[in-house]
Write a protein that holds these residues in place. Structure first.
Motif, PDB file in Angstrom:
ATOM      1  N   MET A   1      22.195  36.366  42.289  1.00 47.26           N
ATOM      2  CA  MET A   1      22.999  36.473  41.117  1.00 47.26           C
ATOM      3  C   MET A   1      24.297  37.231  41.392  1.00 47.26           C
ATOM      4  SD  MET A   1      21.739  36.127  37.708  1.00 47.26           S
ATOM      5  CE  MET A   1      22.261  36.531  36.148  1.00 47.26           C
ATOM      6  N   THR A   2      24.269  38.173  42.281  1.00 46.38           N
ATOM      7  CA  THR A   2      25.456  38.944  42.591  1.00 46.38           C
ATOM      8  C   THR A   2      26.500  38.098  43.311  1.00 46.38           C
ATOM      9  OG1 THR A   2      24.452  39.737  44.609  1.00 46.38           O
ATOM     10  CG2 THR A   2      24.282  41.160  42.669  1.00 46.38           C
ATOM     11  N   SER A   3      26.056  37.142  44.106  1.00 46.31           N
ATOM     12  CA  SER A   3      27.022  36.272  44.791  1.00 46.31           C
ATOM     13  C   SER A   3      27.715  35.352  43.790  1.00 46.31           C
ATOM     14  CB  SER A   3      26.344  35.476  45.898  1.00 46.31           C
ATOM     15  OG  SER A   3      25.450  34.547  45.359  1.00 46.31           O
ATOM     16  N   LYS A   4      26.980  34.909  42.743  1.00 41.73           N
ATOM     17  CA  LYS A   4      27.585  34.074  41.709  1.00 41.73           C
ATOM     18  C   LYS A   4      28.634  34.866  40.937  1.00 41.73           C
ATOM     19  CE  LYS A   4      25.236  30.328  39.466  1.00 41.73           C
ATOM     20  NZ  LYS A   4      24.302  29.919  38.472  1.00 41.73           N
ATOM     21  N   THR A   5      28.373  36.097  40.625  1.00 39.52           N
ATOM     22  CA  THR A   5      29.298  36.941  39.884  1.00 39.52           C
ATOM     23  C   THR A   5      30.549  37.199  40.709  1.00 39.52           C
ATOM     24  OG1 THR A   5      27.412  38.012  38.836  1.00 39.52           O
ATOM     25  CG2 THR A   5      29.526  39.125  38.648  1.00 39.52           C
ATOM     26  N   LYS A   6      30.352  37.447  42.020  1.00 41.27           N
ATOM     27  CA  LYS A   6      31.491  37.678  42.906  1.00 41.27           C
ATOM     28  C   LYS A   6      32.374  36.448  42.998  1.00 41.27           C
ATOM     29  CE  LYS A   6      29.465  41.234  45.835  1.00 41.27           C
ATOM     30  NZ  LYS A   6      29.051  41.576  47.172  1.00 41.27           N
ATOM     31  N   SER A   7      31.772  35.273  43.036  1.00 41.43           N
ATOM     32  CA  SER A   7      32.574  34.051  43.121  1.00 41.43           C
ATOM     33  C   SER A   7      33.324  33.803  41.813  1.00 41.43           C
ATOM     34  CB  SER A   7      31.714  32.855  43.499  1.00 41.43           C
ATOM     35  OG  SER A   7      30.752  32.586  42.510  1.00 41.43           O
ATOM     36  N   HIS A   8      32.727  34.127  40.677  1.00 41.16           N
ATOM     37  CA  HIS A   8      33.416  33.976  39.385  1.00 41.16           C
ATOM     38  C   HIS A   8      34.600  34.938  39.293  1.00 41.16           C
ATOM     39  CE1 HIS A   8      30.862  31.045  37.509  1.00 41.16           C
ATOM     40  NE2 HIS A   8      29.761  31.786  37.625  1.00 41.16           N
ATOM     41  N   VAL A   9      34.414  36.155  39.735  1.00 38.49           N
ATOM     42  CA  VAL A   9      35.492  37.143  39.721  1.00 38.49           C
ATOM     43  C   VAL A   9      36.623  36.678  40.644  1.00 38.49           C
ATOM     44  CG1 VAL A   9      36.116  39.512  40.337  1.00 38.49           C
ATOM     45  CG2 VAL A   9      33.994  39.059  39.095  1.00 38.49           C
ATOM     46  N   PHE A  10      36.260  36.154  41.796  1.00 38.88           N
ATOM     47  CA  PHE A  10      37.256  35.655  42.744  1.00 38.88           C
ATOM     48  C   PHE A  10      38.034  34.491  42.128  1.00 38.88           C
ATOM     49  CE2 PHE A  10      38.451  32.709  46.158  1.00 38.88           C
ATOM     50  CZ  PHE A  10      39.341  33.521  46.841  1.00 38.88           C
ATOM     51  N   LEU A  11      37.358  33.568  41.454  1.00 44.62           N
ATOM     52  CA  LEU A  11      38.034  32.434  40.814  1.00 44.62           C
ATOM     53  C   LEU A  11      38.964  32.895  39.690  1.00 44.62           C
ATOM     54  CD1 LEU A  11      35.260  29.679  40.650  1.00 44.62           C
ATOM     55  CD2 LEU A  11      37.343  29.682  42.027  1.00 44.62           C
ATOM     56  N   ILE A  12      38.548  33.855  38.925  1.00 46.57           N
ATOM     57  CA  ILE A  12      39.384  34.386  37.855  1.00 46.57           C
ATOM     58  C   ILE A  12      40.620  35.072  38.447  1.00 46.57           C
ATOM     59  CG2 ILE A  12      39.494  36.122  36.010  1.00 46.57           C
ATOM     60  CD1 ILE A  12      36.558  35.428  35.377  1.00 46.57           C
ATOM     61  N   GLU A  13      40.409  35.845  39.484  1.00 44.76           N
ATOM     62  CA  GLU A  13      41.516  36.526  40.149  1.00 44.76           C
ATOM     63  C   GLU A  13      42.493  35.510  40.738  1.00 44.76           C
ATOM     64  OE1 GLU A  13      42.190  39.483  43.946  1.00 44.76           O
ATOM     65  OE2 GLU A  13      40.246  39.546  42.910  1.00 44.76           O
ATOM     66  N   LEU A  14      41.988  34.462  41.354  1.00 41.74           N
ATOM     67  CA  LEU A  14      42.821  33.411  41.933  1.00 41.74           C
ATOM     68  C   LEU A  14      43.603  32.676  40.835  1.00 41.74           C
ATOM     69  CD1 LEU A  14      43.613  31.988  44.549  1.00 41.74           C
ATOM     70  CD2 LEU A  14      41.674  30.459  44.213  1.00 41.74           C
ATOM     71  N   THR A  15      42.971  32.400  39.726  1.00 48.43           N
ATOM     72  CA  THR A  15      43.628  31.733  38.601  1.00 48.43           C
ATOM     73  C   THR A  15      44.763  32.594  38.044  1.00 48.43           C
ATOM     74  OG1 THR A  15      41.549  30.632  38.029  1.00 48.43           O
ATOM     75  CG2 THR A  15      43.258  30.672  36.340  1.00 48.43           C
ATOM     76  N   ILE A  16      44.507  33.881  37.887  1.00 48.60           N
ATOM     77  CA  ILE A  16      45.540  34.794  37.393  1.00 48.60           C
ATOM     78  C   ILE A  16      46.721  34.837  38.367  1.00 48.60           C
ATOM     79  CG2 ILE A  16      46.058  37.233  36.918  1.00 48.60           C
ATOM     80  CD1 ILE A  16      43.231  37.433  35.718  1.00 48.60           C
ATOM     81  N   ALA A  17      46.440  34.881  39.672  1.00 48.01           N
ATOM     82  CA  ALA A  17      47.504  34.900  40.673  1.00 48.01           C
ATOM     83  C   ALA A  17      48.345  33.624  40.593  1.00 48.01           C
ATOM     84  CB  ALA A  17      46.917  35.071  42.067  1.00 48.01           C
ATOM     85  N   ILE A  18      47.704  32.473  40.440  1.00 46.31           N
ATOM     86  CA  ILE A  18      48.421  31.195  40.329  1.00 46.31           C
ATOM     87  C   ILE A  18      49.296  31.194  39.071  1.00 46.31           C
ATOM     88  CG2 ILE A  18      48.116  28.726  39.910  1.00 46.31           C
ATOM     89  CD1 ILE A  18      45.691  28.866  41.811  1.00 46.31           C
TER      90      ILE A  18
END
Length: 166
Positions: A1-18
């Motif tokens: 479950m922690t890996s799923k949360t980390k990937s969601h945070v990474f996707l959100i961070e990437l989206t904000i950067a874009i």
């Protein structure tokens, strides 16, 4: 479950950067367009000023009111009055490179010269007003029929006694 949360945070961070980079690109593009408009207007102003100064110098160099009238009349594109005498106003059309054009639809700017003469006790005061205006919506940024002023020059020349008669 922690890996799923980390990937969601990474996707959100990437989206904000874009989104931040897209916003920055839109702002820079807007600034570039505005800078290009300012550059085009400056170029038109420089060309119009050179042409207007040349017309003003021709009037200043004239030795009589008739020569002042003729200085405008020798300009290509001058309209004439019904009786064949030069009209007191001339309108010339130019493209963005400063080349004289016959059709207003092909013009980026126009230069109007108005000649007025006032009788004085000892001669005549001739006043020429040279007005340059942007007439193309491409350069003015306005789709209306209003002409955007570029510059205005006023030239006055006094013709005394004998000069005024000629």
């Amino acid at each position: 479950m922690t890996s799923k949360t980390k990937s969601h945070v990474f996707l959100i961070e990437l989206t904000i950067a874009i989104l931040v980079f897209a916003l920055a690109a839109a702002i820079v593009l807007g600034l570039y367009v505005k800078a290009d408009q300012i550059s085009s207007r400056s170029q038109l102003t420089t060309i119009a000023l050179a042409i207007s100064q040349s017309m003003a110098q021709q009037i200043k160099a004239s030795e009589s009111p008739a020569q002042a009238h003729q200085a405008l009349a020798i300009q290509p594109g001058l309209t004439e009055s019904v009786k064949g005498r030069p009209a007191p106003a001339a309108t010339l059309y130019f493209d963005q490179r400063g080349t004289l054009v016959q059709d207003q639809a092909d013009a980026a700017f126009q230069i109007r010269a108005n000649l007025t003469q006032e009788s004085r006790t000892q001669g005549i005061m001739a006043t020429v007003t040279v007005i340059a205006e942007i007439i193309s919506p491409v350069f003015s940024g306005s789709p209306t029929d209003q002409h955007e002023p570029l510059l205005s020059l006023t030239v006055k020349k006094y013709f005394s006694g004998e000069e005024a008669i000629r």
